[in-house]
Design a protein around this motif. Structure first.
Motif, PDB file in Angstrom:
ATOM      1  N   SER A  47       0.835  -1.244  -0.006  1.00  0.00           N
ATOM      2  CA  SER A  47       0.046  -0.026  -0.003  1.00  0.00           C
ATOM      3  C   SER A  47       0.865   1.194  -0.085  1.00  0.00           C
ATOM      4  N   HIS A  48       2.267   1.093   0.143  1.00  0.00           N
ATOM      5  CA  HIS A  48       3.124   2.195   0.290  1.00  0.00           C
ATOM      6  C   HIS A  48       3.954   2.227  -0.880  1.00  0.00           C
ATOM      7  N   PHE A  49       3.229   1.699  -2.067  1.00  0.00           N
ATOM      8  CA  PHE A  49       3.933   1.555  -3.522  1.00  0.00           C
ATOM      9  C   PHE A  49       4.343   3.015  -3.848  1.00  0.00           C
ATOM     10  N   HIS A  50       5.732   3.202  -4.473  1.00  0.00           N
ATOM     11  CA  HIS A  50       5.949   4.430  -5.019  1.00  0.00           C
ATOM     12  C   HIS A  50       5.640   4.561  -6.619  1.00  0.00           C
ATOM     13  N   PHE A  51       4.635   5.509  -6.725  1.00  0.00           N
ATOM     14  CA  PHE A  51       3.807   5.274  -7.991  1.00  0.00           C
ATOM     15  C   PHE A  51       5.101   6.203  -9.074  1.00  0.00           C
ATOM     16  N   PRO A  52       5.119   5.783 -10.405  1.00  0.00           N
ATOM     17  CA  PRO A  52       6.169   6.586 -11.253  1.00  0.00           C
ATOM     18  C   PRO A  52       5.237   7.892 -11.685  1.00  0.00           C
ATOM     19  N   SER A  53       5.843   8.935 -12.118  1.00  0.00           N
ATOM     20  CA  SER A  53       4.975  10.098 -12.499  1.00  0.00           C
ATOM     21  C   SER A  53       4.182   9.943 -13.650  1.00  0.00           C
ATOM     22  N   ASP A  54       4.593   8.853 -14.523  1.00  0.00           N
ATOM     23  CA  ASP A  54       3.665   8.775 -15.764  1.00  0.00           C
ATOM     24  C   ASP A  54       2.481   7.715 -15.493  1.00  0.00           C
ATOM     25  N   ILE A  55       1.218   8.123 -15.364  1.00  0.00           N
ATOM     26  CA  ILE A  55       0.086   7.155 -15.064  1.00  0.00           C
ATOM     27  C   ILE A  55       0.022   5.962 -15.988  1.00  0.00           C
ATOM     28  N   SER A  56       0.464   6.248 -17.255  1.00  0.00           N
ATOM     29  CA  SER A  56       0.510   5.065 -18.148  1.00  0.00           C
ATOM     30  C   SER A  56       1.327   3.726 -17.684  1.00  0.00           C
ATOM     31  N   GLN A  57       2.311   4.213 -17.095  1.00  0.00           N
ATOM     32  CA  GLN A  57       3.047   2.818 -16.657  1.00  0.00           C
ATOM     33  C   GLN A  57       2.339   2.145 -15.321  1.00  0.00           C
ATOM     34  N   THR A  58       1.645   2.864 -14.316  1.00  0.00           N
ATOM     35  CA  THR A  58       1.204   2.092 -13.539  1.00  0.00           C
ATOM     36  C   THR A  58      -0.340   1.523 -14.323  1.00  0.00           C
ATOM     37  N   ASN A  59      -0.898   2.127 -15.258  1.00  0.00           N
ATOM     38  CA  ASN A  59      -1.899   1.471 -15.743  1.00  0.00           C
ATOM     39  C   ASN A  59      -1.530   0.289 -16.414  1.00  0.00           C
ATOM     40  N   SER A  60      -0.247   0.257 -17.029  1.00  0.00           N
ATOM     41  CA  SER A  60       0.357  -1.244 -17.529  1.00  0.00           C
ATOM     42  C   SER A  60       0.413  -2.094 -16.569  1.00  0.00           C
ATOM     43  N   LEU A  61       0.859  -1.808 -15.266  1.00  0.00           N
ATOM     44  CA  LEU A  61       1.006  -2.681 -14.218  1.00  0.00           C
ATOM     45  C   LEU A  61      -0.135  -3.287 -13.669  1.00  0.00           C
ATOM     46  N   ILE A  62      -1.334  -2.309 -13.744  1.00  0.00           N
ATOM     47  CA  ILE A  62      -2.618  -3.003 -13.118  1.00  0.00           C
ATOM     48  C   ILE A  62      -3.252  -4.060 -14.223  1.00  0.00           C
ATOM     49  N   ALA A  63      -2.842  -3.618 -15.662  1.00  0.00           N
ATOM     50  CA  ALA A  63      -3.345  -4.535 -16.597  1.00  0.00           C
ATOM     51  C   ALA A  63      -2.611  -6.000 -16.651  1.00  0.00           C
ATOM     52  N   SER A  64      -1.333  -5.922 -16.249  1.00  0.00           N
ATOM     53  CA  SER A  64      -0.578  -7.021 -16.303  1.00  0.00           C
ATOM     54  C   SER A  64      -1.240  -7.816 -15.308  1.00  0.00           C
ATOM     55  N   TYR A  65      -1.317  -7.416 -13.942  1.00  0.00           N
ATOM     56  CA  TYR A  65      -2.070  -8.197 -13.004  1.00  0.00           C
ATOM     57  C   TYR A  65      -3.214  -8.808 -13.411  1.00  0.00           C
ATOM     58  N   VAL A  66      -4.208  -8.265 -14.333  1.00  0.00           N
ATOM     59  CA  VAL A  66      -5.290  -8.710 -14.677  1.00  0.00           C
ATOM     60  C   VAL A  66      -5.195  -9.837 -15.590  1.00  0.00           C
ATOM     61  N   ARG A  67      -4.145  -9.451 -16.789  1.00  0.00           N
ATOM     62  CA  ARG A  67      -3.892 -10.287 -17.424  1.00  0.00           C
ATOM     63  C   ARG A  67      -3.290 -11.765 -17.208  1.00  0.00           C
ATOM     64  N   ARG A  68      -2.628 -11.668 -16.029  1.00  0.00           N
ATOM     65  CA  ARG A  68      -2.058 -12.931 -15.408  1.00  0.00           C
ATOM     66  C   ARG A  68      -3.098 -13.639 -14.459  1.00  0.00           C
ATOM     67  N   GLY A  69      -4.349 -13.073 -14.235  1.00  0.00           N
ATOM     68  CA  GLY A  69      -5.365 -13.643 -13.175  1.00  0.00           C
ATOM     69  C   GLY A  69      -5.295 -13.272 -11.975  1.00  0.00           C
ATOM     70  N   ASP A  70      -4.758 -12.118 -11.701  1.00  0.00           N
ATOM     71  CA  ASP A  70      -4.519 -11.600 -10.193  1.00  0.00           C
ATOM     72  C   ASP A  70      -5.456 -10.501 -10.032  1.00  0.00           C
ATOM     73  N   PRO A  71      -6.623 -10.701  -9.976  1.00  0.00           N
ATOM     74  CA  PRO A  71      -7.537  -9.428  -9.969  1.00  0.00           C
ATOM     75  C   PRO A  71      -7.451  -8.954  -8.413  1.00  0.00           C
ATOM     76  N   VAL A  72      -7.066  -9.635  -7.331  1.00  0.00           N
ATOM     77  CA  VAL A  72      -6.913  -9.000  -6.017  1.00  0.00           C
ATOM     78  C   VAL A  72      -5.735  -7.943  -5.934  1.00  0.00           C
ATOM     79  N   SER A  73      -4.619  -8.471  -6.625  1.00  0.00           N
ATOM     80  CA  SER A  73      -3.726  -7.515  -6.593  1.00  0.00           C
ATOM     81  C   SER A  73      -3.571  -6.153  -7.678  1.00  0.00           C
ATOM     82  N   ALA A  74      -4.471  -6.439  -8.505  1.00  0.00           N
ATOM     83  CA  ALA A  74      -4.841  -5.132  -9.550  1.00  0.00           C
ATOM     84  C   ALA A  74      -5.800  -4.446  -8.591  1.00  0.00           C
TER      85      ALA A  74
END
Length: 583
Positions: A47-74
């Motif tokens: 919950s203390h994750f350091h987010f990059p300034s570009d929101i698209s990078q975080t979007n990609s990380l959330i999408a990767s969690y979803v693609r690998r079937g981990d909706p809880v982490s997303a």
């Protein structure tokens, strides 16, 4: 455009059942969302994750969690993102909505929708299409998907396909065909996905000619048959045209994937074309999915011989360690009455899932061995199994108690459903529980269960009214039985079996005027109750010889029967809708 005529139908559909194995994670999600600031799972970001300034990078990380079937982490990452910054965009929400779809928790999806409205991220076509998809997958809020679609300013083919999928998931093929016609009026470009959905509509409606037109459209438009061939094979198999399905299959001279082979094998087995099924299986190395699909067909047709052949193939190729395949074998043997075979398979499954346990319970229950079904349920709960029962498991246990007259065990099971496992009973659970109580003569408890169901906000279905009517008929509860009969006929006015059931109730209480009226209604509507039948397999007989031989054997057997009907004469006549005075 589509909202008003369809909302009522969508609300009547049965809600999706959530796998209980996900409940601890989902509870953790809610706790994190509203109370806990340090929640994390084994694979979840801090919950203390350091987010990059570009929101698209975080979007990609959330999408990767979803693609690998981990909706809880997303979801956890999204929640942390919302605490850290407010500049989320529509692409952030799109991935999170997909996570909500995987979790099948409509409350989470509704919260995300509210956030999108608040931030103005819900206005684009992509965002609204994601909302339509999320609501349709969650099931309980499918009517919301239609409302979101009507709010769209611009609708592309993906949005139309999402609405089409919504109706197919909700088992509304007629409305799905309406969507296809609307696409034609709007001159929407049809994609391969649209054509696949159109073939599914035709299969659901058993509309052979309409499906042939779609096939012709595929050929005329020059669409890729490799992509659409599986849908065409499924369609032709579902309407009984196996030769057409085989023509599609063999017309593809080039590359065929496992899905095509699996679909063709399954279609042949479902239509009892076993020679063709085994011939297709011989063209490619067998796989667990193909064998599982074929076993489902054997189970539906109660075909033990073909099921055993497929079991042999599974043993030979070493697929007996596949839990899903073993579950299909178990169900096939249970449906064919071979409970000992089913138990032997069950004991040999290394990693039993909730389907394995439920199938074994159902196998004992449907074959009249209720005590054994209860023992398996007890073993599942207390024998060290880490698998939690779901609502289908409880329905199988209640059904076993009903068939075997285990009233006290049925009461305990119904209490466990809510009190220990936190599940809300569905109408099917209430119907089964009411039937258990009614057969035991506990008419007071029957109506207490009904009132409890209404208080909990569960809407009675036709099955519930049938159970209430049967209970009243068995216990001579005339006044409340008439109430149940009235509601049943209001829900299903054109179903012959229900009209006959109500007629038999009135015959039981001597209301022959109502019996005559109901029979007249059936004749006026042209309704005929489907006759009861039994399936038997007689290997080695041709159809003519089998019919003549079996009829002769049955006639001889009936000729030797001598039944004393003095005490039961009136009941038999009443069941036939004939006054006892009649000869």
């Amino acid at each position: 455009m589509f909202v008003r005529p369809l909302t009522a139908k969508l609300k009547q559909k049965t809600r999706e059942t959530l796998n209980l194995n996900h409940i601890p994670y989902i509870i953790g999600i809610f706790n994190h969302s509203f109370h806990d600031h340090t929640f994390r799972t084994a694979n979840s970001p801090s919950s203390h994750f350091h987010f990059p300034s570009d929101i698209s990078q975080t979007n990609s990380l959330i999408a990767s969690y979803v693609r690998r079937g981990d909706p809880v982490s997303a979801w956890t990452l999204f929640h942390s993102l919302r605490r850290a910054r407010s500049d989320v965009d529509a692409y952030t929400f799109t991935s999170v909505l997909r996570a909500c779809s995987l979790l099948l928790v409509s409350e989470l999806g509704t919260q995300v929708h509210a956030q999108m409205v608040k931030t103005g991220a819900d206005s684009g076509t992509v965002a609204k299409t994601a909302l339509v998809d999320m609501y349709s997958r969650c099931g309980t809020l499918a009517e919301e998907a239609v409302k979101v679609f009507d709010e769209m300013g611009h609708r592309d083919v993906v949005a139309w396909n999402a609405l089409l999928s919504c109706f197919l998931r909700c088992e509304l093929p007629v409305e799905a065909v309406g969507v296809l016609r609307a696409m034609g009026r709007e001159n929407v470009e049809i994609s391969e996905f649209t054509l696949c959905s159109a073939l599914k509509c035709c299969a659901s409606l058993k509309a052979l000619e309409l499906g042939r037109q779609v096939h012709g459209l595929v050929v005329c438009m020059g669409r890729d048959l490799v992509v659409l061939s599986t849908a065409l094979i499924d369609f032709y198999s579902s309407v009984g045209c196996v030769d057409d399905a085989l023509n599609v299959f063999y017309s593809l001279k080039g590359w065929k994937d496992d899905m095509m082979y699996n679909s063709m094998v399954s279609g042949c087995v479902r239509n009892r074309r076993y020679d063709e099924a085994f011939r297709v299986m011989g063209l490619v190395r067998p796989n667990a999915v193909a064998l599982t699909s074929a076993l489902v067909g054997c189970s539906e047709n109660l075909d033990l011989w073909a099921g055993k052949q497929i079991h042999c193939v599974a043993v030979r190729w070493g697929f007996t360690f596949e839990t899903q395949l073993c579950n299909a074998l178990l169900d096939m043997y249970a449906n064919c009455g071979k409970v000992l075979h089913a138990r032997s398979l069950f004991d040999g499954i290394c990693e039993k899932d909730v389907i394995s346990w439920t199938c074994m319970i159902d196998a004992y229950g449907r074959n009249g061995q209720g005590c054994e079904a209860i023992e398996v349920f007890q073993e599942m709960r207390e024998g060290g199994s880490k698998v939690l029962p779901n609502s289908v498991t409880f329905l199988s246990v209640l059904s076993a108690c009903d068939h075997s007259g285990l009233v006290e065990e049925g009461r305990k099971c119904f209490k466990l459903l809510r009190e220990k496992y936190g599940l809300e009973p569905d109408p099917e659970h209430y119907a089964c529980y009411i039937d258990i109580l009614g057969r035991a003569g506990n008419i007071g408890e029957v109506w207490s269960a009904y009132h409890n169901m209404v208080e909990q906000g569960t809407r009675p279905t036709a099955g519930v009214w049938v159970a209430l009517l049967n209970a009243c008929s068995l216990n001579q509860d005339v006044e409340r039985g008439e109430l149940a009969a009235k509601h049943l006929l209001q829900l299903e006015p054109d179903k012959a079996s229900y009209i006959v059931l109500v007629s038999n109730f009135y015959a039981t209480i001597g209301r022959w005027d109502c019996v005559d009226e109901l029979r007249s209604i059936m004749r006026a509507k042209g309704l005929v109750k489907e006759a009861g039948n039994s399936w038997i397999n007689a290997q080695g007989f041709n159809q003519h010889a089998r019919l003549q031989g079996l009829c002769w054997e049955f006639t001889k057997a009936l000729g030797h029967l001598s039944v004393k009907i003095g005490d039961i004469r009136s009941r038999v006549l009443i069941g036939l809708g004939i006054r006892p005075e009649s000869k």
